[in-house]
Design a protein around this motif. Structure first.
Motif, short mmCIF file in Angstrom:
data_model
loop_
_atom_site.label_atom_id
_atom_site.label_comp_id
_atom_site.label_asym_id
_atom_site.label_seq_id
_atom_site.Cartn_x
_atom_site.Cartn_y
_atom_site.Cartn_z
N ASN A 61 0.84 -1.20 0.00
CA ASN A 61 0.00 0.00 0.00
C ASN A 61 0.87 1.24 0.00
O ASN A 61 0.62 2.19 -0.71
CB ASN A 61 -0.92 0.03 1.23
N SER A 62 1.87 1.23 0.87
CA SER A 62 2.80 2.37 0.95
C SER A 62 4.22 1.82 0.87
O SER A 62 4.63 1.04 1.71
CB SER A 62 2.60 3.17 2.24
N ASP A 63 4.94 2.22 -0.13
CA ASP A 63 6.26 1.70 -0.42
C ASP A 63 7.30 2.34 0.49
O ASP A 63 7.66 3.48 0.29
CB ASP A 63 6.58 1.96 -1.89
N GLN A 64 7.76 1.61 1.50
CA GLN A 64 8.76 2.15 2.41
C GLN A 64 9.90 1.17 2.64
O GLN A 64 10.64 1.29 3.61
CB GLN A 64 8.12 2.49 3.75
N MET A 65 10.07 0.19 1.78
CA MET A 65 11.04 -0.84 2.05
C MET A 65 11.95 -1.09 0.85
O MET A 65 11.49 -1.13 -0.28
CB MET A 65 10.32 -2.13 2.42
N ASP A 66 13.22 -1.27 1.15
CA ASP A 66 14.16 -1.72 0.14
C ASP A 66 13.97 -3.22 -0.02
O ASP A 66 14.13 -3.98 0.95
CB ASP A 66 15.61 -1.45 0.57
N ILE A 67 13.64 -3.67 -1.20
CA ILE A 67 13.30 -5.08 -1.38
C ILE A 67 14.49 -6.02 -1.23
O ILE A 67 14.30 -7.19 -0.92
CB ILE A 67 12.56 -5.34 -2.70
N ASP A 68 15.70 -5.51 -1.42
CA ASP A 68 16.85 -6.40 -1.28
C ASP A 68 17.02 -6.89 0.16
O ASP A 68 17.64 -7.92 0.40
CB ASP A 68 18.13 -5.74 -1.78
N ASN A 69 16.43 -6.19 1.11
CA ASN A 69 16.57 -6.57 2.52
C ASN A 69 15.55 -7.60 2.99
O ASN A 69 15.61 -8.04 4.13
CB ASN A 69 16.47 -5.33 3.41
N ILE A 70 14.62 -8.01 2.15
CA ILE A 70 13.59 -8.96 2.59
C ILE A 70 13.89 -10.40 2.19
O ILE A 70 13.22 -11.32 2.64
CB ILE A 70 12.19 -8.57 2.07
N VAL A 71 14.90 -10.60 1.37
CA VAL A 71 15.14 -11.92 0.79
C VAL A 71 15.64 -12.95 1.79
O VAL A 71 15.10 -14.06 1.89
CB VAL A 71 16.13 -11.81 -0.40
N LYS A 72 16.69 -12.64 2.53
CA LYS A 72 17.36 -13.64 3.36
C LYS A 72 16.43 -14.28 4.40
O LYS A 72 16.46 -15.51 4.56
CB LYS A 72 18.60 -13.03 4.02
N PRO A 73 15.62 -13.53 5.14
CA PRO A 73 14.73 -14.19 6.10
C PRO A 73 13.76 -15.17 5.42
O PRO A 73 13.46 -16.24 5.98
CB PRO A 73 13.97 -13.04 6.76
N ILE A 74 13.31 -14.84 4.21
CA ILE A 74 12.39 -15.73 3.49
C ILE A 74 13.13 -16.98 3.04
O ILE A 74 12.64 -18.10 3.22
CB ILE A 74 11.74 -14.98 2.31
N GLN A 75 14.33 -16.80 2.49
CA GLN A 75 15.13 -17.96 2.08
C GLN A 75 15.36 -18.91 3.24
O GLN A 75 15.20 -20.12 3.10
CB GLN A 75 16.50 -17.51 1.55
N ASP A 86 19.50 -23.22 1.23
CA ASP A 86 19.34 -22.02 0.41
C ASP A 86 20.48 -21.81 -0.58
O ASP A 86 20.38 -20.97 -1.46
CB ASP A 86 19.06 -20.77 1.25
N LYS A 87 21.53 -22.61 -0.50
CA LYS A 87 22.59 -22.56 -1.51
C LYS A 87 22.08 -23.05 -2.86
O LYS A 87 22.70 -22.82 -3.88
CB LYS A 87 23.77 -23.42 -1.08
N GLN A 88 20.94 -23.73 -2.87
CA GLN A 88 20.34 -24.22 -4.11
C GLN A 88 19.67 -23.11 -4.92
O GLN A 88 19.34 -23.31 -6.09
CB GLN A 88 19.29 -25.29 -3.81
N VAL A 89 19.46 -21.96 -4.32
CA VAL A 89 18.82 -20.85 -5.03
C VAL A 89 19.84 -20.26 -5.99
O VAL A 89 20.76 -19.56 -5.58
CB VAL A 89 18.28 -19.78 -4.05
N SER A 90 19.66 -20.57 -7.28
CA SER A 90 20.59 -20.08 -8.30
C SER A 90 20.05 -18.85 -9.02
O SER A 90 20.79 -18.13 -9.67
CB SER A 90 20.89 -21.18 -9.32
#
Length: 136
Positions: A61-75, A86-90
């Motif tokens: 709804n309101s863009d306040q986040m750098d998306i590069d910072n959300i990846v690792k916790p999800i992985q 997560d080393k399999q993520v190519s």
């Protein structure tokens, strides 16, 4: 595994969250993502042992986040479920899109469910990685 898809109500937690605030928001995020992933996981699915592509789309709804910072916790959260490590993520595709955007054609039932909830959410897809050719 051919395709594993799920949604998580958002907004996501940034990897930077551990640097501020109380508690451990990263661990809470991982727990939430894992619980939601397990809801969509079927007993017929197999954990991937080869290379995978991870696609994460943050509908906001309101863009306040750098998306590069959300990846690792999800992985980390789906390690041991969607893939062994997560080393399999190519391949990684991370996007953010405004909820009011006009892109609601040809949606999967899971993505449709995310929009029906009416709130910010993450749409996460894990698929077998395509060939490993480098495209220039």
């Amino acid at each position: 595994m051919t395709r594993f898809e799920f949604i998580v109500d958002g907004p996501p937690v940034s990897q930077q969250a551990r640097k501020r605030g109380k508690g451990n928001p990263i661990q809470d995020c991982k727990k939430t993502v894992r619980q939601e992933a397990e809801k969509y996981w079927s007993s017929e699915q197999k954990t991937a042992t080869g290379l995978v592509m991870l696609q994460i789309t943050y509908f906001y709804n309101s863009d306040q986040m750098d998306i590069d910072n959300i990846v690792k916790p999800i992985q980390d959260a789906i390690k041991g479920l969607a893939y062994v490590d997560d080393k399999q993520v190519s391949d990684l595709l991370v996007r953010k899109r405004n909820l009011l955007g006009d892109f609601r054609e040809n949606m999967t039932s899971t993505l449709t469910e995310g929009f029906a909830r009416g709130n910010e959410f993450l749409h996460i897809v894990v698929i077998d990685a395509s060939d490993q050719e480098v495209i220039t």
